[in-house]
Motif scaffolding. Structure first.
Motif, PDB file in Angstrom:
ATOM      1  N   MET A   1       9.112 -26.401  -4.671  1.00  0.00           N
ATOM      2  CA  MET A   1       7.967 -25.856  -3.995  1.00  0.00           C
ATOM      3  C   MET A   1       7.640 -24.522  -4.660  1.00  0.00           C
ATOM      4  SD  MET A   1       6.232 -26.890  -1.223  1.00  0.00           S
ATOM      5  CE  MET A   1       7.361 -27.973  -0.417  1.00  0.00           C
ATOM      6  N   LEU A  11       4.469 -28.921  -4.689  1.00  0.00           N
ATOM      7  CA  LEU A  11       5.741 -29.544  -5.023  1.00  0.00           C
ATOM      8  C   LEU A  11       5.829 -29.703  -6.528  1.00  0.00           C
ATOM      9  CD1 LEU A  11       5.850 -32.344  -2.315  1.00  0.00           C
ATOM     10  CD2 LEU A  11       7.352 -30.357  -2.437  1.00  0.00           C
ATOM     11  N   ASP A  74       3.572 -30.056   0.811  1.00  0.00           N
ATOM     12  CA  ASP A  74       2.874 -28.882   0.286  1.00  0.00           C
ATOM     13  C   ASP A  74       1.452 -28.826   0.846  1.00  0.00           C
ATOM     14  OD1 ASP A  74       1.261 -30.590  -1.271  1.00  0.00           O
ATOM     15  OD2 ASP A  74       2.320 -30.146  -3.130  1.00  0.00           O
ATOM     16  N   HIS A  97       4.639 -24.338   3.353  1.00  0.00           N
ATOM     17  CA  HIS A  97       4.938 -25.759   3.353  1.00  0.00           C
ATOM     18  C   HIS A  97       5.381 -26.168   4.751  1.00  0.00           C
ATOM     19  CE1 HIS A  97       8.785 -23.751   2.534  1.00  0.00           C
ATOM     20  NE2 HIS A  97       9.332 -24.770   3.190  1.00  0.00           N
TER      21      HIS A  97
END
Length: 121
Positions: A1, A11, A74, A97
């Protein structure tokens, strides 16, 4: 991430190179990454099937799933499932996230990198 440059998260995959390390006579070699300095380690147990709303990573850190299954999403909606033995690198300290605990209980290990450490390649 990682940060996507627009205040979100993305990601990405990271490959940590390993090399053969000799353990001594009569012992098969092991594969090892280069040691990485960390500033702290933390174990987290998430006991319920929950969704943690969008949040930034508190620091650039490795996340190792020791038990259970989690899912990270994400800001573009891309998701990735992680189970026991899987490792992620969270660097979206300005983005955010979503984390879902898919198979509780989940135990995670967080290894925080120093601020001046390079991101893993």
């Amino acid at each position: 991430m990682e940060n996507d440059g627009d205040g979100g998260s993305r990601l990405s995959s990271v490959t940590l190179e390993q090399h053969e390390t000799d353990l001594g006579p009569g012992v098969p070699p092991m594969l090892s990454t280069t040691p990485t300095e960390v500033v702290s380690l933390q174990f987290i147990d998430l006991l319920a099937d929950i969704t943690i709303p969008a949040h930034p990573a508190p620091a650039r850190q490795f996340v190792v799933v020791l038990r259970g299954v989690i899912e990270a999403e994400d800001t573009s909606g891309q998701t990735r499932r992680l189970g026991p033995g899987d490792t992620a690198f969270a660097a979206d300290i300005k983005g955010g996230h979503i984390t879902r605990i898919v198979q509780p209980p989940a135990r995670l290990l967080f290894a925080v990198l120093p601020d001046d450490a390079p991101d893993p390649a």
